[in-house]
Design a protein around this motif. Structure first.
Motif, PDB file in Angstrom:
ATOM      1  N   ASP A   1      65.506  23.604 -29.975  1.00  0.00           N
ATOM      2  CA  ASP A   1      65.712  22.697 -28.837  1.00  0.00           C
ATOM      3  C   ASP A   1      64.393  22.036 -28.439  1.00  0.00           C
ATOM      4  OD1 ASP A   1      68.428  22.991 -28.594  1.00  0.00           O
ATOM      5  OD2 ASP A   1      68.352  24.475 -26.986  1.00  0.00           O
ATOM      6  N   TYR A   2      64.529  20.910 -27.771  1.00  0.00           N
ATOM      7  CA  TYR A   2      63.404  20.096 -27.319  1.00  0.00           C
ATOM      8  C   TYR A   2      63.458  20.113 -25.797  1.00  0.00           C
ATOM      9  CZ  TYR A   2      60.198  16.049 -27.825  1.00  0.00           C
ATOM     10  OH  TYR A   2      59.125  15.203 -27.810  1.00  0.00           O
ATOM     11  N   THR A   3      62.443  20.692 -25.158  1.00  0.00           N
ATOM     12  CA  THR A   3      62.499  20.915 -23.708  1.00  0.00           C
ATOM     13  C   THR A   3      61.312  20.283 -22.994  1.00  0.00           C
ATOM     14  OG1 THR A   3      61.275  23.025 -23.733  1.00  0.00           O
ATOM     15  CG2 THR A   3      63.668  23.124 -24.122  1.00  0.00           C
ATOM     16  N   LEU A   4      61.553  19.905 -21.748  1.00  0.00           N
ATOM     17  CA  LEU A   4      60.502  19.361 -20.876  1.00  0.00           C
ATOM     18  C   LEU A   4      60.522  20.132 -19.562  1.00  0.00           C
ATOM     19  CD1 LEU A   4      58.388  17.210 -19.996  1.00  0.00           C
ATOM     20  CD2 LEU A   4      60.326  15.801 -19.219  1.00  0.00           C
ATOM     21  N   ASP A   5      59.360  20.611 -19.161  1.00  0.00           N
ATOM     22  CA  ASP A   5      59.199  21.314 -17.889  1.00  0.00           C
ATOM     23  C   ASP A   5      58.377  20.422 -16.962  1.00  0.00           C
ATOM     24  OD1 ASP A   5      59.232  23.286 -15.941  1.00  0.00           O
ATOM     25  OD2 ASP A   5      57.540  24.389 -16.814  1.00  0.00           O
ATOM     26  N   VAL A   6      59.029  19.849 -15.953  1.00  0.00           N
ATOM     27  CA  VAL A   6      58.404  18.903 -15.031  1.00  0.00           C
ATOM     28  C   VAL A   6      57.728  19.671 -13.890  1.00  0.00           C
ATOM     29  CG1 VAL A   6      58.829  16.945 -13.495  1.00  0.00           C
ATOM     30  CG2 VAL A   6      60.142  17.172 -15.612  1.00  0.00           C
ATOM     31  N   CYS A   7      56.582  19.175 -13.436  1.00  0.00           N
ATOM     32  CA  CYS A   7      55.789  19.897 -12.425  1.00  0.00           C
ATOM     33  C   CYS A   7      55.535  21.319 -12.908  1.00  0.00           C
ATOM     34  CB  CYS A   7      56.488  19.906 -11.070  1.00  0.00           C
ATOM     35  SG  CYS A   7      56.785  18.269 -10.361  1.00  0.00           S
ATOM     36  N   CYS A   8      55.020  21.418 -14.134  1.00  0.00           N
ATOM     37  CA  CYS A   8      54.930  22.716 -14.811  1.00  0.00           C
ATOM     38  C   CYS A   8      53.861  23.622 -14.231  1.00  0.00           C
ATOM     39  CB  CYS A   8      54.679  22.513 -16.297  1.00  0.00           C
ATOM     40  SG  CYS A   8      53.038  21.833 -16.682  1.00  0.00           S
ATOM     41  N   GLY A   9      52.928  23.082 -13.448  1.00  0.00           N
ATOM     42  CA  GLY A   9      51.896  23.920 -12.852  1.00  0.00           C
ATOM     43  C   GLY A   9      51.066  24.639 -13.892  1.00  0.00           C
ATOM     44  N   THR A  10      50.975  25.952 -13.786  1.00  0.00           N
ATOM     45  CA  THR A  10      50.175  26.741 -14.715  1.00  0.00           C
ATOM     46  C   THR A  10      50.942  27.136 -15.977  1.00  0.00           C
ATOM     47  OG1 THR A  10      50.722  28.778 -13.517  1.00  0.00           O
ATOM     48  CG2 THR A  10      48.682  27.641 -12.889  1.00  0.00           C
ATOM     49  N   GLY A  11      52.154  26.615 -16.128  1.00  0.00           N
ATOM     50  CA  GLY A  11      52.834  26.671 -17.418  1.00  0.00           C
ATOM     51  C   GLY A  11      53.692  27.871 -17.733  1.00  0.00           C
ATOM     52  N   ASP A  12      53.970  28.735 -16.759  1.00  0.00           N
ATOM     53  CA  ASP A  12      54.753  29.930 -17.069  1.00  0.00           C
ATOM     54  C   ASP A  12      56.146  29.601 -17.602  1.00  0.00           C
ATOM     55  OD1 ASP A  12      52.777  31.700 -16.503  1.00  0.00           O
ATOM     56  OD2 ASP A  12      53.567  32.362 -14.578  1.00  0.00           O
ATOM     57  N   TRP A  13      56.859  28.667 -16.943  1.00  0.00           N
ATOM     58  CA  TRP A  13      58.208  28.348 -17.410  1.00  0.00           C
ATOM     59  C   TRP A  13      58.140  27.616 -18.749  1.00  0.00           C
ATOM     60  CZ3 TRP A  13      62.646  26.124 -13.845  1.00  0.00           C
ATOM     61  CH2 TRP A  13      63.885  26.449 -14.432  1.00  0.00           C
ATOM     62  N   THR A  14      57.150  26.766 -18.932  1.00  0.00           N
ATOM     63  CA  THR A  14      56.982  26.080 -20.214  1.00  0.00           C
ATOM     64  C   THR A  14      56.811  27.089 -21.345  1.00  0.00           C
ATOM     65  OG1 THR A  14      55.769  24.385 -18.971  1.00  0.00           O
ATOM     66  CG2 THR A  14      55.748  24.217 -21.371  1.00  0.00           C
ATOM     67  N   MET A  15      56.002  28.108 -21.110  1.00  0.00           N
ATOM     68  CA  MET A  15      55.767  29.123 -22.133  1.00  0.00           C
ATOM     69  C   MET A  15      57.026  29.942 -22.415  1.00  0.00           C
ATOM     70  SD  MET A  15      52.648  28.594 -23.078  1.00  0.00           S
ATOM     71  CE  MET A  15      52.125  30.080 -23.937  1.00  0.00           C
ATOM     72  N   SER A  16      57.822  30.211 -21.369  1.00  0.00           N
ATOM     73  CA  SER A  16      59.090  30.912 -21.575  1.00  0.00           C
ATOM     74  C   SER A  16      60.037  30.072 -22.422  1.00  0.00           C
ATOM     75  CB  SER A  16      59.741  31.236 -20.224  1.00  0.00           C
ATOM     76  OG  SER A  16      58.971  32.161 -19.495  1.00  0.00           O
ATOM     77  N   LEU A  17      60.062  28.772 -22.157  1.00  0.00           N
ATOM     78  CA  LEU A  17      60.883  27.865 -22.960  1.00  0.00           C
ATOM     79  C   LEU A  17      60.398  27.847 -24.410  1.00  0.00           C
ATOM     80  CD1 LEU A  17      61.173  24.976 -20.355  1.00  0.00           C
ATOM     81  CD2 LEU A  17      63.089  26.325 -21.219  1.00  0.00           C
ATOM     82  N   ALA A  18      59.086  27.864 -24.594  1.00  0.00           N
ATOM     83  CA  ALA A  18      58.526  27.861 -25.951  1.00  0.00           C
ATOM     84  C   ALA A  18      58.976  29.087 -26.733  1.00  0.00           C
ATOM     85  CB  ALA A  18      57.000  27.805 -25.883  1.00  0.00           C
ATOM     86  N   ASP A  19      59.047  30.224 -26.063  1.00  0.00           N
ATOM     87  CA  ASP A  19      59.520  31.443 -26.726  1.00  0.00           C
ATOM     88  C   ASP A  19      60.951  31.274 -27.224  1.00  0.00           C
ATOM     89  OD1 ASP A  19      57.123  32.745 -26.291  1.00  0.00           O
ATOM     90  OD2 ASP A  19      57.808  33.731 -24.451  1.00  0.00           O
ATOM     91  N   GLN A  20      61.766  30.557 -26.465  1.00  0.00           N
ATOM     92  CA  GLN A  20      63.172  30.382 -26.815  1.00  0.00           C
ATOM     93  C   GLN A  20      63.381  29.340 -27.909  1.00  0.00           C
ATOM     94  OE1 GLN A  20      65.858  32.187 -25.495  1.00  0.00           O
ATOM     95  NE2 GLN A  20      64.209  33.440 -24.656  1.00  0.00           N
ATOM     96  N   VAL A  21      62.639  28.238 -27.864  1.00  0.00           N
ATOM     97  CA  VAL A  21      62.883  27.160 -28.839  1.00  0.00           C
ATOM     98  C   VAL A  21      62.269  27.476 -30.199  1.00  0.00           C
ATOM     99  CG1 VAL A  21      62.991  25.462 -26.991  1.00  0.00           C
ATOM    100  CG2 VAL A  21      60.836  25.768 -28.212  1.00  0.00           C
ATOM    101  N   GLY A  22      61.275  28.357 -30.235  1.00  0.00           N
ATOM    102  CA  GLY A  22      60.673  28.737 -31.497  1.00  0.00           C
ATOM    103  C   GLY A  22      59.866  27.626 -32.138  1.00  0.00           C
ATOM    104  N   SER A  23      59.351  27.911 -33.324  1.00  0.00           N
ATOM    105  CA  SER A  23      58.455  26.970 -33.994  1.00  0.00           C
ATOM    106  C   SER A  23      59.165  25.717 -34.482  1.00  0.00           C
ATOM    107  CB  SER A  23      57.765  27.662 -35.175  1.00  0.00           C
ATOM    108  OG  SER A  23      58.732  28.141 -36.105  1.00  0.00           O
TER     109      SER A  23
END
Length: 237
Positions: free
Chosen positions: A51-73
């Motif tokens: 999947d291709y995800t966007l985290d808006v107002c990501c701040g220090t990136g915790d939710w972005t990193m969680s999404l990265a774990d799910q979408v994989g390489s």
């Protein structure tokens, strides 16, 4: 327009100042609950590999990193924020994790620098209350998500129980700024977080804003007596 500019400038100042203590303070003021809320929301989202995800107002990136774990390489997770200092913390997390499918970009949620119909999921976590125009940001999130994709917001909300509501406002108005002063030396900045939470729409009003943005099949989930809520809507196919 003057109000919008003054709010944007104030918010920018807040997060440029508290960036290096933001993660620790989040855990203190929410009693670690924000991690549990986000974990529950992630399960409901059902993000897939690729999947291709966007985290808006990501701040220090915790939710972005969680999404990265799910979408994989085979997927991609992009985090966007207008605070360079907050992004500096997020980029350090990316480098420490050595993930190539994560990107952090500087930008404004009011005018997302992406073409239409790009993402499977577009998220915003505890950031919508800080923007000048809630509806404009939701419209932008709707614009860049793919047909059939989902827009997801996890945000503070307004408790409906009168007694709990008074306790909530007391905590946000007096205790949380005190924590900010004691642990982060930022009383004024944490007083702003109280103002933004106090003025933010309740869950039913925010659900109507999701509908107004064009989203359908809207799901709402309250957490911890209504102090936070998830809103998730789908862009029509």
């Amino acid at each position: 327009m003057q109000y919008q500019q003054s709010k944007e400038e104030r918010v920018h100042h807040v997060f440029e100042k508290i960036y290096n203590r933001y993660d620790a303070m989040n855990s203190i003021i929410s009693f670690q609950q924000h991690r549990l809320w986000r974990s529950d929301v992630m399960k409901r989202m059902n993000v897939k590999e690729g999947d291709y995800t966007l985290d808006v107002c990501c701040g220090t990136g915790d939710w972005t990193m969680s999404l990265a774990d799910q979408v994989g390489s085979t997927g991609k997770a992009i985090g966007l924020d207008f605070s360079v200092n907050m992004l500096s913390v997020a980029i350090k997390k990316k480098l420490a994790a050595r993930l190539k499918h994560v990107e952090f970009e500087h930008g404004n949620a009011m005018s997302l620098p992406f073409e239409d119909n790009q993402f499977d999921f577009v998220t915003i976590g505890f950031g919508l209350r800080n923007v000048p125009d809630y509806q404009q940001v939701l419209k932008e999130m709707y614009r860049v998500v793919k047909p059939g994709g989902k827009v997801v917001c996890l945000e503070t909300s307004q408790p409906t129980n009168p007694v709990f509501r008074r306790m909530y406002y007391f905590y946000f108005g007096y205790v949380m700024p005190l924590f900010g002063k004691l642990f982060a030396r930022s009383y004024k900045e944490y007083s702003w977080l109280h103002e933004s939470a106090r003025d933010f729409p309740g869950k039913n009003e925010l659900a109507e804003m999701f509908k107004h943005a064009g989203l359908v099949h809207i799901q709402v989930k309250s957490f911890t007596g209504g102090v936070a809520a998830m809103h998730m809507g789908e862009k029509p196919s």
